[in-house]
Write a protein that holds these residues in place. Structure first.
Motif, mmCIF file in Angstrom:
data_model
loop_
_atom_site.group_PDB
_atom_site.id
_atom_site.type_symbol
_atom_site.label_atom_id
_atom_site.label_comp_id
_atom_site.label_asym_id
_atom_site.label_seq_id
_atom_site.Cartn_x
_atom_site.Cartn_y
_atom_site.Cartn_z
ATOM 1 N N ARG A 153 10.817 -2.197 15.256
ATOM 2 C CA ARG A 153 10.028 -1.047 14.813
ATOM 3 C C ARG A 153 10.924 0.088 14.329
ATOM 4 O O ARG A 153 10.663 0.710 13.304
ATOM 5 C CB ARG A 153 9.108 -0.571 15.942
ATOM 6 N N GLU A 154 12.006 0.326 15.051
ATOM 7 C CA GLU A 154 12.939 1.381 14.655
ATOM 8 C C GLU A 154 13.576 1.074 13.298
ATOM 9 O O GLU A 154 13.693 1.957 12.441
ATOM 10 C CB GLU A 154 14.024 1.556 15.719
ATOM 11 N N ASP A 205 10.926 1.516 10.501
ATOM 12 C CA ASP A 205 10.688 2.929 10.209
ATOM 13 C C ASP A 205 11.852 3.554 9.451
ATOM 14 O O ASP A 205 11.661 4.319 8.508
ATOM 15 C CB ASP A 205 10.414 3.707 11.499
ATOM 16 N N GLU A 206 13.081 3.211 9.855
ATOM 17 C CA GLU A 206 14.268 3.761 9.207
ATOM 18 C C GLU A 206 14.335 3.335 7.733
ATOM 19 O O GLU A 206 14.557 4.165 6.850
ATOM 20 C CB GLU A 206 15.511 3.276 9.955
ATOM 21 N N ALA A 217 11.878 2.073 5.821
ATOM 22 C CA ALA A 217 10.720 2.563 5.071
ATOM 23 C C ALA A 217 10.917 4.027 4.693
ATOM 24 O O ALA A 217 10.678 4.421 3.546
ATOM 25 C CB ALA A 217 9.442 2.387 5.894
ATOM 26 N N LYS A 218 11.384 4.824 5.641
ATOM 27 C CA LYS A 218 11.617 6.252 5.384
ATOM 28 C C LYS A 218 12.657 6.449 4.290
ATOM 29 O O LYS A 218 12.513 7.325 3.426
ATOM 30 C CB LYS A 218 12.057 6.952 6.665
ATOM 31 N N ASP A 278 5.679 4.553 3.961
ATOM 32 C CA ASP A 278 5.308 4.550 5.373
ATOM 33 C C ASP A 278 5.220 3.115 5.878
ATOM 34 O O ASP A 278 5.243 2.153 5.119
ATOM 35 C CB ASP A 278 4.017 5.331 5.634
ATOM 36 N N ARG A 279 5.166 2.993 7.182
ATOM 37 C CA ARG A 279 5.160 1.694 7.850
ATOM 38 C C ARG A 279 4.034 0.795 7.339
ATOM 39 O O ARG A 279 4.254 -0.394 7.076
ATOM 40 C CB ARG A 279 5.015 1.935 9.357
ATOM 41 N N SER A 280 2.858 1.331 7.198
ATOM 42 C CA SER A 280 1.716 0.519 6.756
ATOM 43 C C SER A 280 1.948 -0.090 5.383
ATOM 44 O O SER A 280 1.655 -1.269 5.163
ATOM 45 C CB SER A 280 0.432 1.349 6.740
#
Length: 63
Positions: A21-22, A25-26, A28-29, A34-36
């Motif tokens: 997950r980390e 998120d990293e 994607a950012k 965004d994650r979705s």
């Protein structure tokens, strides 16, 4: 009892390992996403891959 129409797709959830997950998120950012969005793209890619792997003539209908 049926759910009332909201005009939105019902959410689904899962619990990936924290490190995964980390990283998601990293990355994607870093792309301004965004994650979705990233997860939806990944699922589309996986489905296309599985459809290509099917033998010819074994098409299944999807809803």
């Amino acid at each position: 009892m049926a759910r009332p129409k909201t005009g939105q797709t019902p959410p689904i959830s899962f619990r990936p390992p924290q490190r995964l997950r980390e990283e998601l998120d990293e990355l994607a950012k870093a792309e301004g996403r965004d994650r979705s969005d990233v997860l939806i793209e990944a699922v589309h890619d996986w489905i296309r891959k599985k459809r290509r792997e099917r033998p010819a003539g074994s098409e299944e209908k999807t809803t």
